[in-house]
Enzyme design. Structure first.
Site, PDB file in Angstrom:
ATOM      1  N   ASP A  45       0.827  -1.210   0.000  1.00  0.00           N
ATOM      2  CA  ASP A  45       0.000   0.000   0.000  1.00  0.00           C
ATOM      3  C   ASP A  45       0.860   1.259   0.000  1.00  0.00           C
ATOM      4  O   ASP A  45       2.038   1.235   0.406  1.00  0.00           O
ATOM      5  CB  ASP A  45      -0.899   0.033   1.238  1.00  0.00           C
ATOM      6  N   HIS A 189       3.931  -1.943   3.312  1.00  0.00           N
ATOM      7  CA  HIS A 189       3.903  -0.566   2.828  1.00  0.00           C
ATOM      8  C   HIS A 189       5.255  -0.200   2.224  1.00  0.00           C
ATOM      9  O   HIS A 189       6.286  -0.321   2.901  1.00  0.00           O
ATOM     10  CB  HIS A 189       3.542   0.384   3.967  1.00  0.00           C
TER      11      HIS A 189
END
Length: 435
Positions: A45, A189
């Site tokens: 993400d 991430h």
């Protein structure tokens, strides 16, 4: 507190709290986990990031791993070359809004404009419109269910908290390894520029990820993109909606219990049985080989992975069939337990292995002694706990509790460490037990 406060609170619950709980706990309309064994789904993400995304792509290419990137439209617009590289190297590209705003803080119209803008950017760069979507922080609003007509919403089943630098590589790697289950959708991430993240956190994620991928490859795991997830959407097949909530809550409690007592799997490749080393506090158990487990002895306490039992139970028609499958699975794990006793310095001095269960038909053939749990408060609590567990995980639910009630009593299963090794260890050496 006045009526305005209560109105705002109720409106907030209806708009975002309840919808988010429905998708997070019940999996309504979302993908959270796959069902195939020896598979994992890496998702990333908040990117693309000009510093860390190229390093991540290099790492994935080095190991031949395909992943899914949920990108922010604004960042994709700034770094189209990274989006083209993702697609060119076989990764799947999804949407994570245009900017990293929580859907709970936006109107339904603004959420749709965010998603449409992000989708348009990706389509202009790649020539292909994205269809997978992950809302920031996994938070949605009531009107987001309408998005399911156009997008497939993907959440996760494993999130190691890699947006923080504290604890470095070791903390992330430990969480990845201890919380992993077959079919896990893992969220990481590749940018540290969003609210609440540490800017240098992705460097530790990359270090931990390389170790994790290497270890999983040695165990013959395959990494897949989320478009290869099965269509079960991570929820038990055929389970009525009114049973999904107690099941979801129970499995959440199981995860908390495992963490609180630091339970470890007997075999990382087959997580049906967990254990912990502890001090025995129950009534003395005299075993057939002459050994005796007494109060104060160091023992291994066994625990079933009830999430796995739940999925196994979903494919069985009776308690007997479930018991047979579990017995076979335990039989395969006993040599692993014997091997662990010999190889781990923490377990070499244990006196025996024991557990409490209502599935107690069959263990005698494997060398376990089956005894009644002494009557008392612990017996009552254990009986209530195990019956509640059976109510939740067994496909027949409440009906099963009405059949042969006399058999639904907790029993103590026990075997000495020496007997376990004698039966299942490839080594002739016996465990040295401290008296």
């Amino acid at each position: 507190m006045g009526p305005v406060f209560w109105f705002i609170l109720i409106a907030l619950c209806i708009y975002t709290v309840i919808p988010t709980l429905l998708v997070r706990l019940l999996g309504w309309g979302v993908y959270r986990r796959g069902e195939m064994r020896r598979t994992a789904y890496l998702t990333f993400d908040d990117g693309p990031d000009p510093e860390y995304t190229p390093k991540l792509l290099d790492l994935l290419r080095q190991y031949g791993v395909k992943a899914t990137f949920f990108v922010l439209g604004a960042k994709a617009q700034e770094h189209p070359e990274l989006i083209r590289r993702m697609r060119g190297e076989g990764h799947l590209i999804g949407i994570h809004n245009y900017s990293h705003w929580a859907n709970a803080l936006m109107s339904p119209g603004k959420v749709r404009r965010q998603i449409a803008a992000a989708a348009r950017v990706i389509e202009e760069i790649t020539g292909e419109r994205p269809v997978y979507y992950r809302p920031p922080w996994g938070i949605i609003n009531l009107f987001d269910f309408g998005l399911l007509r156009e997008f497939r919403m993907v959440l996760w089943s494993l999130i190691p908290g890699d947006w923080r630098s504290r604890g470095g590589k070791a903390r992330i790697q430990r969480r990845l390894e201890s919380r992993f289950r077959d079919g896990a959708v893992i969220v990481l991430h590749d940018s540290g520029q969003t609210l609440g993240a540490d800017e240098d956190a992705p460097q530790y994620m990359l270090q931990a990820l390389e170790e994790f991928i290497g270890g999983m490859r040695e165990r013959q795991y395959t990494f897949l993109r989320v478009d290869e997830l099965n269509r079960e959407k991570g929820k038990p097949s055929g389970l009525a909606w009114y049973r999904r909530l107690p099941v979801a809550l129970w499995l959440k409690w199981e995860a908390v219990y495992h963490a609180l007592f630091a339970l470890e799997p007997v075999d990382p490749d087959n997580r049906l049985l967990y254990y912990r080393v502890c001090t025995y506090h129950g009534r003395s158990i005299l075993l057939p080989d002459g050994e005796e487990i007494r109060k104060g002895d160091r023992v291994i306490e066994l625990h079933f992975n009830n999430e796995m039992i739940f999925h196994i139970a979903g494919g069985t028609r009776s308690m007997m069939q479930l018991a047979v499958q579990l017995i076979r699975a335990v039989q395969e794990l006993l040599p692993k337990m014997a091997e662990r006793l010999m190889s781990d310095a923490v377990t070499r001095d244990i006196k025996g292995i024991y557990g409490i269960t209502m599935i107690n038909r069959g263990p005698k053939q494997f060398g376990f002694t089956v005894t009644d749990l002494p009557k008392g408060l612990f017996y009552i609590v254990s009986k209530l706990y195990l019956r509640l567990l059976l109510l939740v995980i067994h496909p027949q639910g409440k009906q099963r509790l009405e059949v042969k009630k006399e058999l639904l009593t907790p029993k103590v299963l026990a075997i000495s460490a020496k007997e376990l090794q004698r039966r299942y260890s490839a080594s002739p050496e016996y465990i040295t037990v401290s008296e």
